[in-house]
Write an enzyme that holds these catalytic residues in place. Structure first.
Site, PDB file in Angstrom:
ATOM      1  N   LEU A 145      64.956  70.170  74.563  1.00 39.77           N
ATOM      2  CA  LEU A 145      63.505  70.397  74.645  1.00 39.77           C
ATOM      3  C   LEU A 145      62.801  69.096  75.038  1.00 39.77           C
ATOM      4  CD1 LEU A 145      63.150  72.438  71.318  1.00 39.77           C
ATOM      5  CD2 LEU A 145      63.291  73.354  73.646  1.00 39.77           C
TER       6      LEU A 145
ATOM      7  N   LYS B 231      66.927  71.124  68.177  1.00 42.95           N
ATOM      8  CA  LYS B 231      66.721  70.934  66.750  1.00 42.95           C
ATOM      9  C   LYS B 231      65.360  71.512  66.369  1.00 42.95           C
ATOM     10  CE  LYS B 231      64.875  68.122  63.364  1.00 42.95           C
ATOM     11  NZ  LYS B 231      63.536  67.510  63.280  1.00 42.95           N
TER      12      LYS B 231
ATOM     13  N   ILE C  23      71.635  72.477  72.238  1.00 48.30           N
ATOM     14  CA  ILE C  23      71.546  72.349  70.769  1.00 48.30           C
ATOM     15  C   ILE C  23      70.155  71.866  70.351  1.00 48.30           C
ATOM     16  CG2 ILE C  23      73.990  72.104  70.219  1.00 48.30           C
ATOM     17  CD1 ILE C  23      73.592  69.011  70.485  1.00 48.30           C
TER      18      ILE C  23
ATOM     19  N   TYR D  91      73.743  60.870  61.279  1.00 52.28           N
ATOM     20  CA  TYR D  91      72.448  61.474  60.956  1.00 52.28           C
ATOM     21  C   TYR D  91      72.175  61.423  59.456  1.00 52.28           C
ATOM     22  CZ  TYR D  91      73.020  63.332  65.722  1.00 52.28           C
ATOM     23  OH  TYR D  91      73.237  63.448  67.070  1.00 52.28           O
TER      24      TYR D  91
ATOM     25  N   ASN E  64      63.060  79.552  69.683  1.00 50.91           N
ATOM     26  CA  ASN E  64      64.211  79.075  70.455  1.00 50.91           C
ATOM     27  C   ASN E  64      65.248  80.173  70.673  1.00 50.91           C
ATOM     28  OD1 ASN E  64      62.889  76.659  70.440  1.00 50.91           O
ATOM     29  ND2 ASN E  64      64.181  75.696  68.886  1.00 50.91           N
TER      30      ASN E  64
HETATM   31  P1  NAP Z   1      65.048  68.429  70.860  1.00 45.59           P
HETATM   32  O1  NAP Z   1      65.916  69.452  70.257  1.00 45.59           O
HETATM   33  O2  NAP Z   1      64.868  68.387  72.323  1.00 45.59           O
HETATM   34  O3  NAP Z   1      63.582  68.487  70.220  1.00 45.59           O
HETATM   35  C1  NAP Z   1      63.374  68.497  68.839  1.00 45.59           C
HETATM   36  C2  NAP Z   1      61.859  68.482  68.615  1.00 45.59           C
HETATM   37  O4  NAP Z   1      61.281  69.655  69.197  1.00 45.59           O
HETATM   38  C3  NAP Z   1      61.484  68.485  67.145  1.00 45.59           C
HETATM   39  O5  NAP Z   1      60.331  67.687  67.003  1.00 45.59           O
HETATM   40  C4  NAP Z   1      61.162  69.953  66.877  1.00 45.59           C
HETATM   41  O6  NAP Z   1      60.180  70.097  65.867  1.00 45.59           O
HETATM   42  C5  NAP Z   1      60.587  70.384  68.204  1.00 45.59           C
HETATM   43  N1  NAP Z   1      60.771  71.814  68.456  1.00 45.59           N
HETATM   44  C6  NAP Z   1      61.856  72.573  68.190  1.00 45.59           C
HETATM   45  N2  NAP Z   1      61.688  73.843  68.586  1.00 45.59           N
HETATM   46  C7  NAP Z   1      60.426  73.913  69.115  1.00 45.59           C
HETATM   47  C8  NAP Z   1      59.675  74.948  69.675  1.00 45.59           C
HETATM   48  N3  NAP Z   1      60.155  76.194  69.783  1.00 45.59           N
HETATM   49  N4  NAP Z   1      58.413  74.659  70.114  1.00 45.59           N
HETATM   50  C9  NAP Z   1      57.914  73.412  70.007  1.00 45.59           C
HETATM   51  N5  NAP Z   1      58.605  72.366  69.488  1.00 45.59           N
HETATM   52  C10 NAP Z   1      59.855  72.618  69.043  1.00 45.59           C
HETATM   53  O7  NAP Z   1      65.498  66.937  70.423  1.00 45.59           O
HETATM   54  P2  NAP Z   1      66.667  66.282  69.559  1.00 45.59           P
HETATM   55  O8  NAP Z   1      66.577  66.658  68.134  1.00 45.59           O
HETATM   56  O9  NAP Z   1      66.659  64.842  69.936  1.00 45.59           O
HETATM   57  O10 NAP Z   1      67.999  66.918  70.176  1.00 45.59           O
HETATM   58  C11 NAP Z   1      68.623  68.067  69.656  1.00 45.59           C
HETATM   59  C12 NAP Z   1      69.918  67.718  68.950  1.00 45.59           C
HETATM   60  O11 NAP Z   1      70.828  67.095  69.840  1.00 45.59           O
HETATM   61  C13 NAP Z   1      69.770  66.673  67.840  1.00 45.59           C
HETATM   62  O12 NAP Z   1      69.148  67.189  66.685  1.00 45.59           O
HETATM   63  C14 NAP Z   1      71.191  66.245  67.665  1.00 45.59           C
HETATM   64  O13 NAP Z   1      71.927  67.212  66.923  1.00 45.59           O
HETATM   65  C15 NAP Z   1      71.654  66.184  69.124  1.00 45.59           C
HETATM   66  N6  NAP Z   1      71.504  64.839  69.742  1.00 45.59           N
HETATM   67  C16 NAP Z   1      72.653  64.166  70.085  1.00 45.59           C
HETATM   68  C17 NAP Z   1      72.568  62.895  70.637  1.00 45.59           C
HETATM   69  C18 NAP Z   1      73.816  62.177  71.005  1.00 45.59           C
HETATM   70  O14 NAP Z   1      73.768  60.949  71.267  1.00 45.59           O
HETATM   71  N7  NAP Z   1      74.943  62.843  71.064  1.00 45.59           N
HETATM   72  C19 NAP Z   1      71.311  62.302  70.870  1.00 45.59           C
HETATM   73  C20 NAP Z   1      70.170  63.022  70.536  1.00 45.59           C
HETATM   74  C21 NAP Z   1      70.286  64.296  69.996  1.00 45.59           C
HETATM   75  P3  NAP Z   1      60.532  70.595  64.364  1.00 45.59           P
HETATM   76  O15 NAP Z   1      61.697  69.784  63.913  1.00 45.59           O
HETATM   77  O16 NAP Z   1      59.270  70.347  63.631  1.00 45.59           O
HETATM   78  O17 NAP Z   1      60.880  72.060  64.430  1.00 45.59           O
END
Ligand code: NAP
Length: 277
Positions: free
Chosen positions: A194, A235, A233, A53, A245
């Site tokens: 999410l 983000k 988790i 990242y 959240n």
């Molecule tokens: P996510 O957590 O499902 O969604 C993040 C998005 O949702 C961002 O655009 C965020 O906006 C928004 N958001 C957050 N809280 C919100 C709320 N209460 N209401 C409306 N929108 C909201 O997606 P992700 O970041 O892909 O996944 C989470 C974490 O999982 C990653 O950050 C990473 O640490 C991990 N991950 C791991 C892998 C892997 O291969 N192991 C792959 C993907 C992700 P803002 O940022 O503007 O708040």
């Protein structure tokens, strides 16, 4: 804080903070650190990051956010598959520890399966554990057959967690992987819980959220973390999103909610390859 038990004896917070895309832009740094600290204040005491990242930038942001409060944080990071040789894993871990400003990572994951034999990465993980540099190790994006192959290598059954894509709009793991992991005592970490946003406007989800007086995000998270052995988790880079959240910890879904959500986001009817980002 609600936690999930680890086979090794430790405990993992059920709700944490993702960091993908953090540390990419210097102007966003202060807001990102503030969002992570707010999450820690509200009991979201697991932080998930990776050497990938922001090319190490996210780990540096995490290092700043946890300064002075490392003891209260469950820290997860990941090694790139192309670094996951026996020596490469150890070297990558040392670099991550430095960026994170800590001497131990709670859970260190292989980010996805690559060209190095699993045996080799597991030997490196076990060595890091013995050296006190990590407390547990695990994998990410491993499907049913990958988990079976991992269990068959020496010390492979010490795997503490598999981090996989799981949210209301992507329930494929419920067909088999989720049950397999629960049976083996391996914690499922739901990434992108999410659905990265688009699912949050779905009308049934919005209606359930209104009924509970919370946001759709809180319901989407509550849905995932109410399953035994599952942590999530999300983000969030704004304080408002972190606050929304954290409310998931107080939500108790009832049978009507679950039936409504099942109709809007149907569970899988057949096996399919693990979805991943
Ligand atoms: P996510 O957590 O499902 O969604 C993040 C998005 O949702 C961002 O655009 C965020 O906006 C928004 N958001 C957050 N809280 C919100 C709320 N209460 N209401 C409306 N929108 C909201 O997606 P992700 O970041 O892909 O996944 C989470 C974490 O999982 C990653 O950050 C990473 O640490 C991990 N991950 C791991 C892998 C892997 O291969 N192991 C792959 C993907 C992700 P803002 O940022 O503007 O708040």
């Amino acid at each position: 804080m609600r936690t999930v038990k680890l086979a090794s004896g430790g405990a993992m917070p059920v709700l944490g903070l993702g960091t993908w895309h953090m540390g990419e832009n210097a102007r966003a740094q202060a807001a990102e650190i503030a969002a992570l600290r707010r999450g820690l204040d509200l009991g979201l005491t697991l932080i998930d990051t990776a050497e990938m990242y922001g090319d190490g930038g996210a780990e540096e942001i995490v290092g700043k956010a946890i300064e002075g409060r490392r003891h209260a944080v469950y820290l997860v990071s990941k090694v790139y598959p192309h670094n996951a040789s026996r020596q490469g894993t150890v070297a990558a871990c040392e670099r991550s520890l430095k960026r994170l400003g800590t001497d131990v990572i709670d859970l260190y994951l292989l980010h996805w399966r690559g060209r190095y034999p699993l045996e080799e990465t597991v030997v490196a993980f076990e060595g890091l554990k013995q050296a006190g540099k990590i407390r547990d190790w695990g994998v990410s994006n491993f499907d049913v057959a990958d988990m079976q192959q991992l269990a068959a290598v020496p010390a492979g059954s010490a795997c503490a967690s598999n981090q996989v894509l799981y949210h209301l709009g992507e329930r494929g793991i419920e067909f088999q992987l989720l049950g397999d992991m629960a049976e083996a005592g391996i914690v499922t970490m739901a990434y992108s819980p999410l659905g990265q946003g688009p699912i949050l406007g779905e009308p049934t989800l919005v209606a359930v959220a209104r009924k509970h007086g919370v946001t759709p995000a809180a319901i989407a998270l509550a849905y995932v973390i109410e399953r035994p052995g599952v942590v999530a988790i999300p983000k969030a880079s704004t304080l408002a999103h972190v606050d929304a959240n954290a409310k998931a910890l107080d939500v108790r879904l009832d049978d009507q909610d679950r039936a409504d959500l099942d109709r809007a986001f149907p569970p899988p009817k057949r096996a399919s390859p693990l979805a991943m980002l």
